[in-house]
Design a protein around this motif. Structure first.
Motif, PDB file in Angstrom:
ATOM      1  N   TYR A  23       9.077  41.598  74.755  1.00 17.45           N
ATOM      2  CA  TYR A  23       8.735  40.481  73.872  1.00 17.45           C
ATOM      3  C   TYR A  23       9.782  40.292  72.781  1.00 17.45           C
ATOM      4  O   TYR A  23      10.087  39.174  72.390  1.00 17.45           O
ATOM      5  CB  TYR A  23       7.366  40.692  73.235  1.00 17.45           C
ATOM      6  CG  TYR A  23       6.221  40.231  74.100  1.00 17.45           C
ATOM      7  CD1 TYR A  23       6.062  38.883  74.427  1.00 17.45           C
ATOM      8  CD2 TYR A  23       5.290  41.135  74.587  1.00 17.45           C
ATOM      9  CE1 TYR A  23       5.011  38.457  75.212  1.00 17.45           C
ATOM     10  CE2 TYR A  23       4.231  40.707  75.377  1.00 17.45           C
ATOM     11  CZ  TYR A  23       4.099  39.362  75.683  1.00 17.45           C
ATOM     12  OH  TYR A  23       3.065  38.936  76.458  1.00 17.45           O
ATOM     13  N   GLN A  26      13.477  39.535  74.708  1.00 12.52           N
ATOM     14  CA  GLN A  26      13.367  38.405  75.616  1.00 12.52           C
ATOM     15  C   GLN A  26      14.244  38.524  76.861  1.00 12.52           C
ATOM     16  O   GLN A  26      14.693  37.516  77.403  1.00 12.52           O
ATOM     17  CB  GLN A  26      13.694  37.098  74.886  1.00 12.52           C
ATOM     18  CG  GLN A  26      12.770  36.801  73.732  1.00 12.52           C
ATOM     19  CD  GLN A  26      11.484  36.175  74.192  1.00 12.52           C
ATOM     20  OE1 GLN A  26      11.493  35.071  74.691  1.00 12.52           O
ATOM     21  NE2 GLN A  26      10.378  36.867  74.041  1.00 12.52           N
ATOM     22  N   LEU A 107       6.886  33.074  71.721  1.00 11.75           N
ATOM     23  CA  LEU A 107       7.291  34.192  70.855  1.00 11.75           C
ATOM     24  C   LEU A 107       8.805  34.213  70.669  1.00 11.75           C
ATOM     25  O   LEU A 107       9.300  34.534  69.587  1.00 11.75           O
ATOM     26  CB  LEU A 107       6.834  35.528  71.441  1.00 11.75           C
ATOM     27  CG  LEU A 107       5.429  35.976  71.120  1.00 11.75           C
ATOM     28  CD1 LEU A 107       5.077  37.230  71.907  1.00 11.75           C
ATOM     29  CD2 LEU A 107       5.231  36.204  69.645  1.00 11.75           C
ATOM     30  N   ARG A 115       7.618  37.650  65.271  1.00 14.19           N
ATOM     31  CA  ARG A 115       7.458  38.127  66.637  1.00 14.19           C
ATOM     32  C   ARG A 115       6.958  39.568  66.640  1.00 14.19           C
ATOM     33  O   ARG A 115       6.023  39.934  67.347  1.00 14.19           O
ATOM     34  CB  ARG A 115       8.823  38.043  67.334  1.00 14.19           C
ATOM     35  CG  ARG A 115       8.772  38.179  68.814  1.00 14.19           C
ATOM     36  CD  ARG A 115      10.138  37.991  69.453  1.00 14.19           C
ATOM     37  NE  ARG A 115      10.931  36.962  68.820  1.00 14.19           N
ATOM     38  CZ  ARG A 115      12.249  36.977  68.747  1.00 14.19           C
ATOM     39  NH1 ARG A 115      12.936  37.953  69.277  1.00 14.19           N
ATOM     40  NH2 ARG A 115      12.903  36.004  68.148  1.00 14.19           N
ATOM     41  N   GLU A 116       7.576  40.362  65.809  1.00 15.48           N
ATOM     42  CA  GLU A 116       7.262  41.784  65.770  1.00 15.48           C
ATOM     43  C   GLU A 116       5.838  42.059  65.286  1.00 15.48           C
ATOM     44  O   GLU A 116       5.117  42.865  65.879  1.00 15.48           O
ATOM     45  CB  GLU A 116       8.284  42.460  64.855  1.00 15.48           C
ATOM     46  CG  GLU A 116       8.285  43.931  64.975  1.00 15.48           C
ATOM     47  CD  GLU A 116       9.443  44.548  64.234  1.00 15.48           C
ATOM     48  OE1 GLU A 116       9.831  45.636  64.644  1.00 15.48           O
ATOM     49  OE2 GLU A 116       9.933  43.970  63.242  1.00 15.48           O
ATOM     50  N   LEU A 153       3.166  30.506  65.643  1.00 13.27           N
ATOM     51  CA  LEU A 153       2.979  30.632  67.085  1.00 13.27           C
ATOM     52  C   LEU A 153       2.112  29.502  67.626  1.00 13.27           C
ATOM     53  O   LEU A 153       2.419  28.905  68.662  1.00 13.27           O
ATOM     54  CB  LEU A 153       2.363  31.985  67.430  1.00 13.27           C
ATOM     55  CG  LEU A 153       2.170  32.283  68.919  1.00 13.27           C
ATOM     56  CD1 LEU A 153       3.520  32.297  69.636  1.00 13.27           C
ATOM     57  CD2 LEU A 153       1.454  33.616  69.097  1.00 13.27           C
TER      58      LEU A 153
END
Length: 163
Positions: A23, A26, A107, A115-116, A153
């Motif tokens: 994630y 990517q 994401l 994202r984290e 998101l």
């Protein structure tokens, strides 16, 4: 540390570390390489006297450091969206569901801190306290960043912009 102990630790914790890496960076192959690096560093420490909770915390923190080192080296740390790798997504069973594929792509468009925090809190289902420890943030920052990250998101996924 013997081979059996190493194999058990890898079997137990590698799926979570790999998901996090996938994630975050990517790219499946890079995520595999970085996951391997995490476990190589763990083996080099040779510390078998840790509890499973301590091992997991060490692996997560190390994974974060390795991932961000990679992103800095590749100059991807800036808030530039990643290019989704559509062909690679189809090859891996994790991405067979359309919902997962959409989440993965959305994401990739978020800044790394968003994202984290989403990965650790919502995908890996860590507590606020655990997430704060991994990110070296206070719990309030985790809560606030998560709220902003989820809003971003939703916007990326075409959902509600303001609540």
């Amino acid at each position: 540390m013997n081979d059996y102990e190493i194999a058990n630790i890898y079997k137990q914790f590698s799926p979570s570390i790999f998901r996090y890496m996938t994630y975050l960076v990517q790219h499946r192959q890079v995520a595999e390489d970085l996951t391997q690096e995490v476990f190589i560093r763990f083996v080099r420490t040779g510390d078998v006297h840790r509890t499973p909770v301590e091992i997991q915390a060490w692996l997560r923190k190390t994974a974060r450091n390795i991932a961000f080192d990679y992103l800095r080296r590749k100059r991807l740390f800036e808030f530039i969206p990643f290019i989704p790798i559509h062909e690679k997504l189809v090859e891996h069973p994790f991405f067979e569901l359309e919902e997962v594929r959409g989440l993965y792509i959305a994401l990739g468009k978020l800044k790394p801190s968003y994202r984290e925090v989403i990965i650790w809190r919502k995908i890996e289902e860590l507590s606020i306290k655990e997430t704060a420890e991994i990110l070296s943030w206070n719990e309030e920052k985790v809560k606030n960043t998560l709220k902003r990250a989820i809003q971003a998101l939703r916007k990326e996924m075409g959902g509600v912009h303001d609540e």
